[in-house]
Design a protein around this motif. Structure first.
Motif, PDB file in Angstrom:
ATOM      1  N   LYS A 131       0.814  -1.226   0.000  1.00  0.00           N
ATOM      2  CA  LYS A 131       0.000   0.000   0.000  1.00  0.00           C
ATOM      3  C   LYS A 131       0.845   1.271   0.000  1.00  0.00           C
ATOM      4  CE  LYS A 131      -0.924  -0.013   4.998  1.00  0.00           C
ATOM      5  NZ  LYS A 131       0.350   0.626   5.293  1.00  0.00           N
ATOM      6  N   ASP A 132       2.160   1.131   0.196  1.00  0.00           N
ATOM      7  CA  ASP A 132       3.047   2.289   0.104  1.00  0.00           C
ATOM      8  C   ASP A 132       3.698   2.395  -1.269  1.00  0.00           C
ATOM      9  OD1 ASP A 132       2.628   3.035   2.821  1.00  0.00           O
ATOM     10  OD2 ASP A 132       3.858   1.313   3.397  1.00  0.00           O
ATOM     11  N   ALA A 133       3.240   1.566  -2.211  1.00  0.00           N
ATOM     12  CA  ALA A 133       3.738   1.537  -3.596  1.00  0.00           C
ATOM     13  C   ALA A 133       5.156   0.973  -3.698  1.00  0.00           C
ATOM     14  CB  ALA A 133       3.657   2.918  -4.259  1.00  0.00           C
ATOM     15  N   GLN A 134       5.598   0.245  -2.660  1.00  0.00           N
ATOM     16  CA  GLN A 134       6.921  -0.395  -2.724  1.00  0.00           C
ATOM     17  C   GLN A 134       6.797  -1.720  -3.471  1.00  0.00           C
ATOM     18  OE1 GLN A 134       7.205  -0.197   1.665  1.00  0.00           O
ATOM     19  NE2 GLN A 134       9.271   0.621   1.328  1.00  0.00           N
ATOM     20  N   VAL A 135       7.800  -2.023  -4.273  1.00  0.00           N
ATOM     21  CA  VAL A 135       7.782  -3.288  -5.016  1.00  0.00           C
ATOM     22  C   VAL A 135       8.223  -4.417  -4.077  1.00  0.00           C
ATOM     23  CG1 VAL A 135       8.714  -4.553  -6.991  1.00  0.00           C
ATOM     24  CG2 VAL A 135       8.244  -2.097  -7.192  1.00  0.00           C
ATOM     25  N   ILE A 136       7.515  -5.532  -4.172  1.00  0.00           N
ATOM     26  CA  ILE A 136       7.750  -6.686  -3.302  1.00  0.00           C
ATOM     27  C   ILE A 136       8.456  -7.779  -4.098  1.00  0.00           C
ATOM     28  CG2 ILE A 136       6.564  -8.408  -1.857  1.00  0.00           C
ATOM     29  CD1 ILE A 136       6.293  -5.454  -0.904  1.00  0.00           C
ATOM     30  N   ASP A 137       9.410  -8.445  -3.432  1.00  0.00           N
ATOM     31  CA  ASP A 137      10.150  -9.492  -4.155  1.00  0.00           C
ATOM     32  C   ASP A 137       9.473 -10.859  -4.013  1.00  0.00           C
ATOM     33  OD1 ASP A 137      10.906 -10.661  -1.756  1.00  0.00           O
ATOM     34  OD2 ASP A 137      12.971  -9.939  -1.814  1.00  0.00           O
ATOM     35  N   ILE A 138      10.059 -11.853  -4.674  1.00  0.00           N
ATOM     36  CA  ILE A 138       9.416 -13.175  -4.693  1.00  0.00           C
ATOM     37  C   ILE A 138       9.412 -13.867  -3.329  1.00  0.00           C
ATOM     38  CG2 ILE A 138       9.700 -13.693  -7.161  1.00  0.00           C
ATOM     39  CD1 ILE A 138      12.276 -15.203  -6.391  1.00  0.00           C
ATOM     40  N   TRP A 139      10.168 -13.302  -2.351  1.00  0.00           N
ATOM     41  CA  TRP A 139      10.107 -13.856  -0.996  1.00  0.00           C
ATOM     42  C   TRP A 139       9.151 -13.054  -0.107  1.00  0.00           C
ATOM     43  CZ3 TRP A 139      14.866 -13.319  -3.564  1.00  0.00           C
ATOM     44  CH2 TRP A 139      15.425 -14.536  -3.981  1.00  0.00           C
ATOM     45  N   GLY A 140       8.468 -12.068  -0.697  1.00  0.00           N
ATOM     46  CA  GLY A 140       7.507 -11.277   0.080  1.00  0.00           C
ATOM     47  C   GLY A 140       8.121 -10.077   0.779  1.00  0.00           C
ATOM     48  N   LYS A 141       9.392  -9.782   0.471  1.00  0.00           N
ATOM     49  CA  LYS A 141      10.077  -8.659   1.130  1.00  0.00           C
ATOM     50  C   LYS A 141      10.093  -7.432   0.218  1.00  0.00           C
ATOM     51  CE  LYS A 141      11.730 -10.653   4.947  1.00  0.00           C
ATOM     52  NZ  LYS A 141      12.281 -11.961   4.744  1.00  0.00           N
ATOM     53  N   VAL A 142      10.124  -6.257   0.843  1.00  0.00           N
ATOM     54  CA  VAL A 142      10.227  -5.007   0.087  1.00  0.00           C
ATOM     55  C   VAL A 142      11.598  -4.932  -0.592  1.00  0.00           C
ATOM     56  CG1 VAL A 142      10.496  -2.504   0.398  1.00  0.00           C
ATOM     57  CG2 VAL A 142       8.637  -3.730   1.562  1.00  0.00           C
ATOM     58  N   CYS A 198      14.321   0.885  -2.125  1.00  0.00           N
ATOM     59  CA  CYS A 198      14.476   1.960  -3.114  1.00  0.00           C
ATOM     60  C   CYS A 198      13.820   1.638  -4.462  1.00  0.00           C
ATOM     61  CB  CYS A 198      15.950   2.306  -3.336  1.00  0.00           C
ATOM     62  SG  CYS A 198      16.831   2.601  -1.818  1.00  0.00           S
ATOM     63  N   PHE A 199      12.738   0.875  -4.436  1.00  0.00           N
ATOM     64  CA  PHE A 199      12.054   0.511  -5.681  1.00  0.00           C
ATOM     65  C   PHE A 199      10.541   0.633  -5.483  1.00  0.00           C
ATOM     66  CE2 PHE A 199      11.707  -3.041  -9.164  1.00  0.00           C
ATOM     67  CZ  PHE A 199      11.367  -2.060 -10.092  1.00  0.00           C
ATOM     68  N   TYR A 200       9.937   1.514  -6.273  1.00  0.00           N
ATOM     69  CA  TYR A 200       8.492   1.745  -6.204  1.00  0.00           C
ATOM     70  C   TYR A 200       7.877   1.480  -7.577  1.00  0.00           C
ATOM     71  CZ  TYR A 200       9.584   4.071  -1.807  1.00  0.00           C
ATOM     72  OH  TYR A 200      10.024   4.340  -0.544  1.00  0.00           O
ATOM     73  N   ALA A 201       6.567   1.230  -7.587  1.00  0.00           N
ATOM     74  CA  ALA A 201       5.859   1.087  -8.870  1.00  0.00           C
ATOM     75  C   ALA A 201       4.443   1.613  -8.711  1.00  0.00           C
ATOM     76  CB  ALA A 201       5.844  -0.367  -9.323  1.00  0.00           C
ATOM     77  N   ALA A 202       3.901   2.115  -9.822  1.00  0.00           N
ATOM     78  CA  ALA A 202       2.544   2.670  -9.812  1.00  0.00           C
ATOM     79  C   ALA A 202       1.935   2.575 -11.200  1.00  0.00           C
ATOM     80  CB  ALA A 202       2.585   4.130  -9.364  1.00  0.00           C
ATOM     81  N   GLY A 203       0.612   2.492 -11.242  1.00  0.00           N
ATOM     82  CA  GLY A 203      -0.105   2.495 -12.511  1.00  0.00           C
ATOM     83  C   GLY A 203      -0.269   1.104 -13.097  1.00  0.00           C
ATOM     84  N   GLU A 204      -0.444   1.034 -14.403  1.00  0.00           N
ATOM     85  CA  GLU A 204      -0.799  -0.229 -15.050  1.00  0.00           C
ATOM     86  C   GLU A 204       0.285  -1.292 -14.948  1.00  0.00           C
ATOM     87  OE1 GLU A 204      -2.269   0.222 -19.072  1.00  0.00           O
ATOM     88  OE2 GLU A 204      -2.679  -1.926 -19.238  1.00  0.00           O
ATOM     89  N   VAL A 205       1.516  -0.883 -14.668  1.00  0.00           N
ATOM     90  CA  VAL A 205       2.588  -1.874 -14.544  1.00  0.00           C
ATOM     91  C   VAL A 205       2.423  -2.736 -13.280  1.00  0.00           C
ATOM     92  CG1 VAL A 205       4.270  -0.462 -13.234  1.00  0.00           C
ATOM     93  CG2 VAL A 205       5.092  -2.187 -14.856  1.00  0.00           C
ATOM     94  N   THR A 206       1.575  -2.291 -12.349  1.00  0.00           N
ATOM     95  CA  THR A 206       1.384  -3.048 -11.111  1.00  0.00           C
ATOM     96  C   THR A 206       0.209  -4.009 -11.244  1.00  0.00           C
ATOM     97  OG1 THR A 206      -0.163  -1.465 -10.112  1.00  0.00           O
ATOM     98  CG2 THR A 206       2.199  -1.059  -9.772  1.00  0.00           C
ATOM     99  N   GLY A 207       0.151  -4.978 -10.345  1.00  0.00           N
ATOM    100  CA  GLY A 207      -0.954  -5.935 -10.324  1.00  0.00           C
ATOM    101  C   GLY A 207      -1.621  -5.938  -8.960  1.00  0.00           C
TER     102      GLY A 207
END
Ligand code: ADP
Length: 466
Positions: free
Chosen positions: A409-420, A423-432
């Protein structure tokens, strides 16, 4: 490294512009990198439909269009996506929709039309339209705010790689490689990378790979840059992705080209005012109040391309402007006739059958009950009794990719282990995960802008590492 910026934003659509504006507002040195020769992506060409339960003009109250609330918008959105979306993500954008709209009005000079639509899958009149009638009416205000705060936009500059030392969860994003013309440039990132690169509706290979039900023969409404390479780059440094099979067809695109021009927006704007969809036999085939996925599938099932939306003169000021309709007629997209019989003849539809369908629908509206498709009627709907009448041809085309990078909910990108990923954020249609199985029309813009603002605000707060 060839250069250094605090915040690098990939993509210059709603999400990227909003992110850049807030990051620059937070004191960061910001650059937007855009691979295309023009700014704006899908955002600048889209229908400009913006869902917000309220606005500073209080249009819904002024126009006496009934009740709405943030809660209702949230519930419609969750239901409209078959409960596949994450409630905490939906909350960010339904809560952020009204403040973002007012922000664009106050600081960016955005001008709304004095109308509100109720569109497929929504239970309230909450879909706003700007005076330009397309997405540009928001991208220009956002660009103005971003640039006035010092953010820069660099066109013809494509992201080709993301630099991260390790995929272990402690490792932050360090920089990016981009190609400008024939030159490769490496940019060091002081604070954060914001991915705002849009969807993959134009990437046939990804569409085929993630959802074989999306046939090659389908047209696409998107700009040519809507290809998904940035999702693969983010995956390569450990980012998780989700729901990539959820791909939306837009039911009202131009049948031959897939273009979503102004005439193709009217069938979307019209359900709340009584627009009727018919097939080539002059029969209704779906409840016009339905979601895009339902309408698209019903169209495909008719096996008769195209289908048509029918409306009358009195509906025009509720949905748009006379000038838009005149332009559409000149282009050959809207067909106009004084009587329903003449309209049927012009469309090559059996006039008896169409006449009966419309008479029945008018009666259902008067009686407040649709025994055929269960359409719900409201008191502001207009029957198709008085001409002139209008028709626009429509057919589904690939429109929005609901899946993408996993964020919190803070727009931080999460990795495949569920961790933030630091320094990586995403927003808009590129997110799921924001829209679930089906995005309700008019939700993409507040999603991209609310999450863009969130990403930009948070990115500016990161500790500078250079
Ligand atoms: P959103 O509505 O999510 O902001 P848009 O499609 O409007 O999405 O904007 C995304 C922008 O990102 C587009 O202008 C697109 O050209 C740009 N983009 C996509 N991939 C790249 C890339 N590899 N490098 C730079 N820009 C990109």
């Amino acid at each position: 490294w060839d250069e250094t910026w605090d915040v690098v934003v990939i993509g210059s659509g709603f999400a990227g512009l909003a992110a850049a504006a807030e990051a620059a507002g937070g004191g960061a040195k910001v650059i937007i990198l855009e691979k295309m020769p023009t700014y704006g992506g899908n955002s600048i060409i889209n229908g400009g439909e913006y869902n917000s339960w309220d606005d500073q003009l209080h249009l819904r109250e002024k126009l006496q269009l009934g009740e709405d609330s943030v809660e209702l918008h949230k519930n419609d959105t969750l239901k409209g996506g078959d409960f596949y979306s994450f409630p905490e993500l939906v909350e960010v954008f339904v809560n952020g929709a009204t403040p973002a709209l007012n922000w664009m009005i106050e600081e960016g000079g955005c001008k709304l039309r004095n109308i509100l639509n109720r569109t497929g899958g929504h239970s309230a009149y909450r879909t706003h339209t700007n005076v330009e009638g397309v997405g540009r009416g928001y991208t220009e205000p956002l660009k103005k705010i971003a640039e006035s705060r010092g953010a820069k936009i660099r066109l013809n500059t494509k992201l080709t790689w993301i630099w991260r030392r390790d995929a272990d969860s402690q490792s932050p994003i360090e920089g990016v490689e981009v190609v400008t013309g024939r030159k490769t440039v490496n940019i060091r990132i002081g604070k954060a990378l914001i991915m705002a690169s849009g969807g993959f509706g134009r990437d046939k290979k990804m569409l085929r790979e993630y959802n074989p039900g999306i046939l090659d023969e389908y047209n696409c409404t998107n700009h040519p840059g809507a290809t998904g390479e940035t999702i693969r780059m983010a995956q390569a440094i450990g980012a998780d992705s989700l729901q990539l099979a959820f791909i939306q067809l837009y039911p009202y695109a131009a049948p031959d080209t897939g273009i979503l021009d102004v005439p193709a927006i009217y069938p979307f704007r019209g359900p709340g005012y009584g627009i009727v969809y018919v097939n080539k036999l002059g029969k209704r085939f779906v409840n016009e109040m339905e979601r895009r996925d339902v309408v698209s599938m019903a169209q495909i099932k008719t096996k008769m391309k195209p289908t048509y939306s029918l409306f009358c003169e009195a509906m025009i000021p509720k949905m748009g402007t006379k000038e838009e309709v005149e332009k559409g007629i000149a282009k050959g997209r809207f067909v106009k006739a004084d009587t329903m019989t003449e309209l049927a003849q012009k469309l090559g539809i059996p006039a008896d059958s169409l006449g009966e369908t419309i008479r029945n629908h008018n009666r259902y509206m008067a009686e407040g009950k649709d025994p055929e498709f269960g359409r719900q009627f409201t008191k502001v709907m207009i029957p198709l009794t008085e001409g002139p009448f209008y028709a626009v041809a429509q057919w589904p085309a690939v429109h929005h990719t609901m899946g993408g990078l996993r964020i919190n909910k803070d727009a931080q990108v999460i990795d495949i282990w569920g961790k933030v990923i630091p320094c990586f954020y995403a927003a808009g249609e590129v997110t799921g995960g924001v829209h679930g199985a089906n995005r309700l029309g008019g939700n993409a813009i507040p999603d991209a802008i609310a999450f863009g603002r969130m990403a930009g605000t948070n990115a500016a707060k990161e500790k500078r590492r250079t």
